[in-house]
Write a protein that holds these residues in place. Structure first.
Motif, mmCIF file in Angstrom:
data_model
loop_
_atom_site.group_PDB
_atom_site.id
_atom_site.type_symbol
_atom_site.label_atom_id
_atom_site.label_comp_id
_atom_site.label_asym_id
_atom_site.label_seq_id
_atom_site.Cartn_x
_atom_site.Cartn_y
_atom_site.Cartn_z
ATOM 1 N N LEU A 37 0.829 -1.213 0.000
ATOM 2 C CA LEU A 37 0.000 0.000 0.000
ATOM 3 C C LEU A 37 0.860 1.259 0.000
ATOM 4 C CD1 LEU A 37 -2.812 -1.095 2.476
ATOM 5 C CD2 LEU A 37 -2.956 -0.903 -0.025
ATOM 6 N N TYR A 38 1.977 1.212 0.707
ATOM 7 C CA TYR A 38 2.891 2.349 0.736
ATOM 8 C C TYR A 38 3.430 2.624 -0.670
ATOM 9 C CZ TYR A 38 7.090 5.087 1.568
ATOM 10 O OH TYR A 38 8.062 6.053 1.507
ATOM 11 N N TYR A 39 3.958 1.584 -1.327
ATOM 12 C CA TYR A 39 4.486 1.747 -2.679
ATOM 13 C C TYR A 39 3.386 2.195 -3.642
ATOM 14 C CZ TYR A 39 9.237 -0.089 -2.156
ATOM 15 O OH TYR A 39 10.549 -0.265 -1.829
ATOM 16 N N ARG A 40 2.197 1.614 -3.493
ATOM 17 C CA ARG A 40 1.084 1.957 -4.382
ATOM 18 C C ARG A 40 0.692 3.422 -4.226
ATOM 19 N NH1 ARG A 40 -4.230 2.384 -5.408
ATOM 20 N NH2 ARG A 40 -5.068 1.178 -7.133
ATOM 21 N N ILE A 114 7.030 -13.327 -17.942
ATOM 22 C CA ILE A 114 8.426 -13.283 -18.389
ATOM 23 C C ILE A 114 8.496 -13.172 -19.912
ATOM 24 C CG2 ILE A 114 10.565 -14.640 -18.511
ATOM 25 C CD1 ILE A 114 9.796 -15.608 -15.607
ATOM 26 N N ALA A 115 7.613 -13.903 -20.618
ATOM 27 C CA ALA A 115 7.577 -13.818 -22.083
ATOM 28 C C ALA A 115 7.202 -12.407 -22.542
ATOM 29 C CB ALA A 115 6.594 -14.838 -22.653
ATOM 30 N N ALA A 116 6.407 -11.702 -21.730
ATOM 31 C CA ALA A 116 6.018 -10.328 -22.063
ATOM 32 C C ALA A 116 7.070 -9.313 -21.613
ATOM 33 C CB ALA A 116 4.672 -10.008 -21.421
ATOM 34 N N GLY A 117 8.180 -9.820 -21.086
ATOM 35 C CA GLY A 117 9.259 -8.934 -20.650
ATOM 36 C C GLY A 117 9.057 -8.367 -19.250
ATOM 37 N N LEU A 118 8.176 -8.976 -18.494
ATOM 38 C CA LEU A 118 7.905 -8.505 -17.124
ATOM 39 C C LEU A 118 8.568 -9.433 -16.126
ATOM 40 C CD1 LEU A 118 4.119 -7.747 -17.654
ATOM 41 C CD2 LEU A 118 5.985 -6.079 -17.541
ATOM 42 N N ASN A 119 9.316 -8.845 -15.208
ATOM 43 C CA ASN A 119 9.941 -9.614 -14.142
ATOM 44 C C ASN A 119 10.000 -8.729 -12.901
ATOM 45 O OD1 ASN A 119 12.404 -8.001 -14.228
ATOM 46 N ND2 ASN A 119 12.826 -9.095 -16.144
ATOM 47 N N MET A 120 10.655 -9.216 -11.872
ATOM 48 C CA MET A 120 10.633 -8.454 -10.617
ATOM 49 C C MET A 120 11.444 -7.157 -10.689
ATOM 50 S SD MET A 120 12.717 -10.862 -7.930
ATOM 51 C CE MET A 120 12.013 -9.962 -6.582
ATOM 52 N N TRP A 121 12.202 -6.965 -11.747
ATOM 53 C CA TRP A 121 12.957 -5.726 -11.907
ATOM 54 C C TRP A 121 12.256 -4.740 -12.858
ATOM 55 C CZ3 TRP A 121 15.088 -10.604 -11.824
ATOM 56 C CH2 TRP A 121 15.836 -10.887 -10.681
ATOM 57 N N SER A 122 11.070 -5.115 -13.355
ATOM 58 C CA SER A 122 10.350 -4.254 -14.303
ATOM 59 C C SER A 122 9.878 -2.959 -13.655
ATOM 60 C CB SER A 122 9.152 -4.992 -14.890
ATOM 61 O OG SER A 122 9.581 -6.103 -15.636
ATOM 62 N N ASN A 123 9.297 -3.069 -12.480
ATOM 63 C CA ASN A 123 8.828 -1.899 -11.733
ATOM 64 C C ASN A 123 8.485 -2.322 -10.312
ATOM 65 O OD1 ASN A 123 6.070 -2.835 -11.646
ATOM 66 N ND2 ASN A 123 5.726 -2.003 -13.696
ATOM 67 N N ASP A 124 8.078 -1.357 -9.486
ATOM 68 C CA ASP A 124 7.785 -1.662 -8.080
ATOM 69 C C ASP A 124 6.642 -2.672 -7.935
ATOM 70 O OD1 ASP A 124 9.788 -0.010 -7.176
ATOM 71 O OD2 ASP A 124 8.461 1.684 -6.735
ATOM 72 N N PHE A 125 5.625 -2.547 -8.767
ATOM 73 C CA PHE A 125 4.504 -3.479 -8.669
ATOM 74 C C PHE A 125 4.977 -4.908 -8.896
ATOM 75 C CE2 PHE A 125 1.348 -6.203 -10.600
ATOM 76 C CZ PHE A 125 0.313 -6.134 -9.671
ATOM 77 N N PHE A 126 5.702 -5.135 -9.980
ATOM 78 C CA PHE A 126 6.119 -6.503 -10.285
ATOM 79 C C PHE A 126 7.188 -7.006 -9.321
ATOM 80 C CE2 PHE A 126 3.827 -5.712 -14.250
ATOM 81 C CZ PHE A 126 3.027 -6.844 -14.236
ATOM 82 N N MET A 127 7.969 -6.103 -8.745
ATOM 83 C CA MET A 127 8.902 -6.519 -7.700
ATOM 84 C C MET A 127 8.108 -7.125 -6.536
ATOM 85 S SD MET A 127 11.323 -4.238 -5.169
ATOM 86 C CE MET A 127 9.893 -3.378 -4.549
#
Length: 183
Positions: A37-40, A114-127
């Protein structure tokens, strides 16, 4: 007077130690959700856009799998209270199958991201998404191990108060895993 004697036929399942573990885990996840919630609050548009990239159908399937597994575990505990050892094992094996299917769906979902290029380093949400769902998957794997042990344990039957308490301990942990997913 304990709660077990105050209301005949009703008791808190398991032992105090399992409830300490559950409260500790719930505290950890409460802090993690607070962090989310803080990050959001710092970037609501990013979080809304990122959430829109999640596969809602797979999320629904996993929610149904977790709820079904909890129903099976609760049914297994009731069967143990009736002394039906074969049914206990079948219920716990069914819950394990739901857990395995949950993990399979998560692999599909992670693969899509991952196939769409999204991983935990993509942005705060995905982290946060990959971290939290990864921690939850660890809980699922541990819970499946607990349920497998309980299925084997229950085959002997002879459900004394101590044996029932052991089954209730494992079931309580599994319900925590389900609750964390639903929240």
């Amino acid at each position: 007077m304990s709660s077990q004697t105050a209301r005949p036929g009703r008791h808190i399942p398991g032992e105090p130690g399992i409830w300490m573990l559950i409260v500790g885990d719930m505290t950890l996840f409460s802090l993690l959700f607070g962090l989310f919630l803080y990050y959001r609050s710092g970037n609501p548009a990013l979080f809304t856009e990122s959430q829109a990239q999640l596969n809602q159908l797979l999320g629904l399937v996993n929610t149904l799998l977790m709820l079904s597994s909890s129903w099976l575990v609760a049914s297994g505990v009731q069967a143990a209270r009736r002394g039906e050892s074969a049914l206990v094992a079948r219920c716990f094996h069914g819950a394990i199958a739901c857990g395995a299917a949950f993990l399979g769906v998560k692999v599909i979902e992670y693969s899509e991201k991952i196939a769409a290029g999204l991983n935990m380093w993509s942005n705060d949400f995905f982290m946060l998404y990959f971290t939290y769902t990864g921690i939850h998957m660890i809980h699922v794997v541990l819970g499946m191990g607990v349920l497998a042990a309980l299925a084997g344990y229950s085959r002997a039957g002879n459900f004394t108060a101590n044996r029932l308490r052991t089954i209730e301990n494992g079931a309580s942990f599994w319900h925590l895993v389900d609750l964390i997913w639903v929240v």
